[in-house]
Each structure stands twice: as structure tokens, then as C-alpha cells.
Enzyme design. Sequence first.
Site, PDB file in Angstrom:
ATOM      1  N   VAL A  85     -38.027  91.485  -9.512  1.00 55.48           N
ATOM      2  CA  VAL A  85     -38.825  92.063  -8.424  1.00 55.48           C
ATOM      3  C   VAL A  85     -40.329  92.135  -8.741  1.00 55.48           C
ATOM      4  CG1 VAL A  85     -36.948  93.339  -7.310  1.00 55.48           C
ATOM      5  CG2 VAL A  85     -38.289  94.457  -9.107  1.00 55.48           C
ATOM      6  N   TYR A 145     -29.069  87.022  -7.138  1.00 57.33           N
ATOM      7  CA  TYR A 145     -28.329  88.098  -6.447  1.00 57.33           C
ATOM      8  C   TYR A 145     -27.499  87.546  -5.288  1.00 57.33           C
ATOM      9  CZ  TYR A 145     -32.025  90.394  -8.976  1.00 57.33           C
ATOM     10  OH  TYR A 145     -32.891  90.767  -9.951  1.00 57.33           O
ATOM     11  N   LYS A 171     -32.953  90.534 -17.915  1.00 59.57           N
ATOM     12  CA  LYS A 171     -31.484  90.583 -18.016  1.00 59.57           C
ATOM     13  C   LYS A 171     -30.940  89.336 -18.718  1.00 59.57           C
ATOM     14  CE  LYS A 171     -31.068  93.678 -14.085  1.00 59.57           C
ATOM     15  NZ  LYS A 171     -31.299  93.836 -12.672  1.00 59.57           N
TER      16      LYS A 171
HETATM   17  N1  GLN Z   1     -36.232  97.301 -12.937  1.00 58.60           N
HETATM   18  C1  GLN Z   1     -35.733  96.879 -11.665  1.00 58.60           C
HETATM   19  C2  GLN Z   1     -34.615  97.809 -11.212  1.00 58.60           C
HETATM   20  O1  GLN Z   1     -33.857  98.245 -12.030  1.00 58.60           O
HETATM   21  C3  GLN Z   1     -35.242  95.463 -11.769  1.00 58.60           C
HETATM   22  C4  GLN Z   1     -34.717  94.922 -10.468  1.00 58.60           C
HETATM   23  C5  GLN Z   1     -35.019  93.488 -10.216  1.00 58.60           C
HETATM   24  O2  GLN Z   1     -35.930  92.892 -10.779  1.00 58.60           O
HETATM   25  N2  GLN Z   1     -34.285  92.931  -9.295  1.00 58.60           N
HETATM   26  O3  GLN Z   1     -34.472  98.074 -10.054  1.00 58.60           O
END
Ligand code: GLN
Length: 308
Positions: free
Chosen positions: A256, A238, A65
Site C-alpha cells: 500500500v 490480493y 511479506k
Molecule cells: N502495513 C500494512 C497493513 O498491515 C500493509 C498492507 C499492504 O501493504 N497491503 O495494513
Amino acid sequence: MIQTILSQAVEAARPAAELGQTATYIPELGKMDKHHLGACVFTWEGERCCAGDTDVRFSIQSISKVISLAAALELCGYDTVFERVGMEPSGEAFNAMGKLEAVGSTPSNPMINAGAIAVDSYLEPKISFEEMLSFTRKLCMDPQIVLDEKVYHSEMSHISRNRAIAYLLENTGVIRSDVERTLDFYVRMCSLSITAESLAGLGLVLAGDGVHPATGERLLSPDTVRVVKTIMLTCGMYDGSGTFAVQVGIPSKSGVGGGILSVVDGRMGIGIFGPALDGKGNSVAGIQVLRTLSRELHLHIFDPSEHR
Ligand code: GLN
């Protein structure tokens, strides 16, 4: 000295992996060994320190992102990016969708799924995935980065929640391009396969305001990098961003897959890999390593200047 502190921090944080779990909602990520832990520090002076599992490839996930936001700021401009995406911490889970339903509501920021999917919808018509891949390789100073097909297919077959978010955003006018193409682009970016070293490389480029430390090539404008680092500080972890800012105080972004990208402004890039996640989706042992590094090396942005 950095190497010694880093090695000790990694060894001390290893037991913390027991407190977390891998991200099983994407089955391929659930298969990772949660006991991996690695951390790398690259400094502007050229020092490269690594400890633990720093050459193991893993999935970049939400750390992409940061790259998409940077590319969108360069290619679409600040006004387009922030016309329908906010820049406020959401205080909610990364995949929350509750607030999006209201007419006129927009995603809180580009670091949560809703905001990143919206940003990708502005970016995707302007650049191909292949071009994003080569840009990512350059930013991370890692020519080996590839798309992990298994992770890509695994996430694409468990995409219902992000698909719901994306169509909600289309319904409220936040997304105006093709939703399925946007989702595909988003998941491809999340499925890039990196190492802790790639993240330290990316962190170093951001620490240097967008300049490649070895070649001096400008990869991003200073304005873009300032926006990206600020949003990493306020929203990158987050609904754990506030606590992390107090306890660690280094602009960071988690994913994640277990990665954390951290930027010590003007000084160093830090890359972490530890796939055992806490309830908010952040690497448990990774955060512990960063707390130690911040304390021992005085990396908190508000540390008294005599320590820096
Ligand atoms: N690809 C994961 C999702 O869209 C990314 C989420 C993350 O890394 N927090 O849920």
C-alpha cells in the site's frame, strides 16, 4: 530497447494516477504525492533501465511479506511455516478477518495480513529486526534501506485492525509467541524505506533463484525462492491476483506504499512505485506499466516460447 519501452510505458500510465488514492488509513502514507510514478528493470545480463521517480524513497509495506516469508522458510522450515498458514488465494481484501473466527481456521496465505502476521510470529523469535534489515539490504542490493520512523509510528498508532487479527490468531492457536512483539516486528518490516530500484534488485535475486547477480553469493535456497515466487503468482496482488495473472502474468507483490515487485524468471527484476491505489490496494498506474511491459517485451509466463 527496454529503456525506450519502459520510458514510454511510464509516461503513458501517468494519467491513471487520477483513478486512485493514497493509503490514508496509515496517515503518513496518505501524505504521499499520488502523482509519483517510476519503474526500473534490472536484467540478468547487467542492464539497468529506469524511468520516472525511481530514486524516491517510499514505504515497502506488504512487499516485506515476501522477505519475511523467504526468511521464515530458511530459518523455520517449510513444515513449520505451512502448518498453520495456507497457500490458497483468499479472494478477500488484504486485511480481511471474517473467516479467521471459526475454530480450526487458518490464514489463507502468507501474503495477506493475517498470514504474514502468523509467519512473523514464527520468525521473530529466531532473528532480530536489525538482522532482518541487513538481510533486506542485501536482497535488495540497496545499503541505504532504513526504518522510516514516521511511517512506523503512524501505523503503530492505527494498528487496531491488525491487533484484532493477531489476537484472534492467538485465540485459535495459530500464533503461539508474544503477540505485541510480533506486531511490532511486522510493522517495522512494513515501514522499511525503499525505492523502485531496491525492488528491481530484489526481483533480480529472485529471478536468479536466490543468487546475487554481481557477486554470485547465494542469499536464498532455490527451494525457498520457488515457493515464494509461486505464492507471489497466486496471491501477491490480493483479490486482484487472478486478473493480474491473466493480464500481466508475472509473479508480483504489491504494497500500500505504492510499490510492486515483479520477477521475470531467469531474466529480470522489475520495481515499480506509484502510490495511487485501486480499491484492492494495488498501484493503479503501476499495473498499467506492467501490462504494457508484459505485452511489449513478452514477459507473460505463458507467452509462446518463440517470443521469449
Ligand atoms: N502495513 C500494512 C497493513 O498491515 C500493509 C498492507 C499492504 O501493504 N497491503 O495494513
